[in-house]
Scaffold this motif. Sequence first.
Motif, short mmCIF file in Angstrom:
data_model
loop_
_atom_site.label_atom_id
_atom_site.label_comp_id
_atom_site.label_asym_id
_atom_site.label_seq_id
_atom_site.Cartn_x
_atom_site.Cartn_y
_atom_site.Cartn_z
N ASP A 164 0.95 -1.34 0.08
CA ASP A 164 0.01 0.00 0.02
C ASP A 164 0.76 1.43 0.00
O ASP A 164 0.50 2.11 -0.59
CB ASP A 164 -1.02 0.13 1.15
CG ASP A 164 -1.75 -1.44 1.20
OD1 ASP A 164 -2.06 -1.91 0.20
OD2 ASP A 164 -2.28 -1.72 2.38
N ILE A 165 2.03 1.35 0.71
CA ILE A 165 2.81 2.38 0.64
C ILE A 165 3.65 2.45 -0.68
O ILE A 165 3.63 3.58 -1.12
CB ILE A 165 3.95 1.98 1.81
CG1 ILE A 165 3.27 2.04 3.31
CG2 ILE A 165 5.00 3.25 1.83
CD1 ILE A 165 4.19 1.84 4.35
N GLN A 166 3.77 1.50 -1.26
CA GLN A 166 4.46 1.42 -2.52
C GLN A 166 3.43 1.96 -3.58
O GLN A 166 3.95 2.99 -4.42
CB GLN A 166 4.76 -0.05 -2.96
CG GLN A 166 5.63 -0.07 -4.40
CD GLN A 166 6.93 0.72 -4.36
OE1 GLN A 166 7.82 0.00 -3.95
NE2 GLN A 166 7.17 1.76 -4.87
N ALA A 167 2.13 1.77 -3.33
CA ALA A 167 1.00 2.48 -4.13
C ALA A 167 0.96 3.89 -3.88
O ALA A 167 0.94 4.88 -4.80
CB ALA A 167 -0.06 1.87 -4.06
N ALA A 168 1.18 4.25 -2.83
CA ALA A 168 1.14 5.86 -2.33
C ALA A 168 2.42 6.42 -3.13
O ALA A 168 2.33 7.61 -3.40
CB ALA A 168 1.18 5.72 -0.76
N ILE A 169 3.62 5.66 -2.96
CA ILE A 169 4.65 6.42 -3.55
C ILE A 169 4.70 6.52 -5.02
O ILE A 169 4.76 7.41 -5.78
CB ILE A 169 6.00 5.55 -3.32
CG1 ILE A 169 6.31 5.46 -1.96
CG2 ILE A 169 7.23 5.87 -4.12
CD1 ILE A 169 7.29 4.35 -1.26
N ARG A 170 4.09 5.69 -5.91
CA ARG A 170 4.00 5.74 -6.96
C ARG A 170 2.76 6.79 -7.55
O ARG A 170 2.99 7.75 -8.38
CB ARG A 170 3.04 4.38 -7.58
CG ARG A 170 3.14 4.39 -9.13
CD ARG A 170 2.81 2.90 -9.56
NE ARG A 170 1.53 2.25 -8.86
CZ ARG A 170 1.51 1.35 -8.04
NH1 ARG A 170 2.51 0.71 -7.57
NH2 ARG A 170 0.44 1.08 -7.55
N HIS A 171 1.80 6.91 -6.47
CA HIS A 171 0.87 8.06 -6.75
C HIS A 171 1.47 9.50 -6.54
O HIS A 171 1.33 10.43 -7.18
CB HIS A 171 -0.36 7.89 -5.82
CG HIS A 171 -1.43 9.07 -6.12
ND1 HIS A 171 -2.25 9.08 -6.98
CD2 HIS A 171 -1.22 10.24 -5.31
CE1 HIS A 171 -3.28 10.18 -7.04
NE2 HIS A 171 -2.57 10.76 -5.89
N ALA A 172 2.21 9.45 -5.65
CA ALA A 172 3.09 10.83 -5.15
C ALA A 172 4.02 11.35 -6.40
O ALA A 172 4.34 12.41 -6.42
CB ALA A 172 3.67 10.62 -3.89
N ALA A 173 4.64 10.28 -7.16
CA ALA A 173 5.50 10.50 -8.09
C ALA A 173 5.15 11.54 -9.07
O ALA A 173 6.11 11.83 -9.73
CB ALA A 173 6.12 9.09 -8.52
N GLN A 174 4.04 11.42 -9.34
CA GLN A 174 3.30 12.50 -10.26
C GLN A 174 4.03 13.82 -10.03
O GLN A 174 4.07 14.63 -11.08
CB GLN A 174 1.86 12.58 -10.39
CG GLN A 174 1.46 12.79 -9.08
CD GLN A 174 -0.19 13.07 -9.01
OE1 GLN A 174 -0.79 13.92 -9.73
NE2 GLN A 174 -0.56 12.06 -8.16
N ALA A 175 4.45 13.96 -8.71
CA ALA A 175 4.81 15.40 -8.54
C ALA A 175 6.23 15.64 -8.62
O ALA A 175 6.95 16.76 -8.13
CB ALA A 175 4.41 15.90 -7.03
N GLY A 176 6.98 14.55 -8.89
CA GLY A 176 8.54 14.56 -8.87
C GLY A 176 9.25 13.46 -7.84
O GLY A 176 8.50 12.45 -7.62
N LYS A 177 10.34 13.98 -7.46
CA LYS A 177 11.02 12.98 -6.37
C LYS A 177 10.09 12.85 -5.27
O LYS A 177 9.53 13.91 -4.71
CB LYS A 177 12.25 13.74 -6.10
CG LYS A 177 13.30 13.64 -7.06
CD LYS A 177 14.88 14.06 -6.74
CE LYS A 177 15.70 13.98 -7.86
NZ LYS A 177 16.80 14.53 -7.28
N VAL A 178 10.11 11.60 -4.76
CA VAL A 178 9.25 11.39 -3.58
C VAL A 178 10.22 11.17 -2.32
O VAL A 178 11.17 10.06 -2.31
CB VAL A 178 8.46 10.11 -3.89
CG1 VAL A 178 7.65 9.94 -2.59
CG2 VAL A 178 7.82 10.57 -5.07
#
Length: 228
Positions: free
Chosen positions: A100-114
């Motif tokens: 689930d955290i990996q999915a959140a990282i993937r979603h967040a990556a739309q904004a650049g570095k995470v």
Amino acid sequence: MGSFVDLQAADGFGFPAYVAQPAGRPGGAVVVLQEIFGVNPHIRSVADGYAAEGWLAVAPATFHRVKPGVELGYSQDDMAAGSALKAAAEALPAPGVLQDIQAAIRHAAQAGKVGIVGYCWGGLLSWRSACLLEGLSAAVTYYGGGMTTPDESARQPKVPVLAHFGDQDHWIPLPGVEAFRKAHPDVEVHVYAANHGFNCDQRGSWNEPAAKLARERSLAFFRKHLAA
């Protein structure tokens, strides 16, 4: 500033995440990992605070696999309920909530570095994420319960890590913190004259000077490692 969105993990499991948008174009993203109290008002305010600094903030509901809609306070009953939920989440078959955290990282990556930051149980999950997950550029842990144990300390982070601890934290004894520091000389470790939960202004253990200094260090750390 924020609202809940639905995300999906690699195994098809759907779960909510609180997402806070910055006022302008984001300069990267920060995934915010909850304590044992759920994505409650405090965690949402933490996410809002990172968004106010210019990052997209994503706070996944990491209890959702064991119980949806968890929002606890800080009473003894809440502590007991949160501890039981944490135990249930930790008992999930691997990779458990890490997907689930990996999915959140993937979603967040739309904004650049995470980057990722976690508190209490979230601090432990932030450490594990730094060692096991993909797509991160930096990780910050606040009093990560369990991360100083030999098994967790044996992990090796793939990204720069900043760790905050309190010297009055009976959940995380100082000898373990010092052993962790020696095992990971590349991790930036800070110890404050404070108790467990010192960052949370809704708890009796809140320590304003420690919280302020740790936040300043965390913001500088993310600015350094999340810059485009």
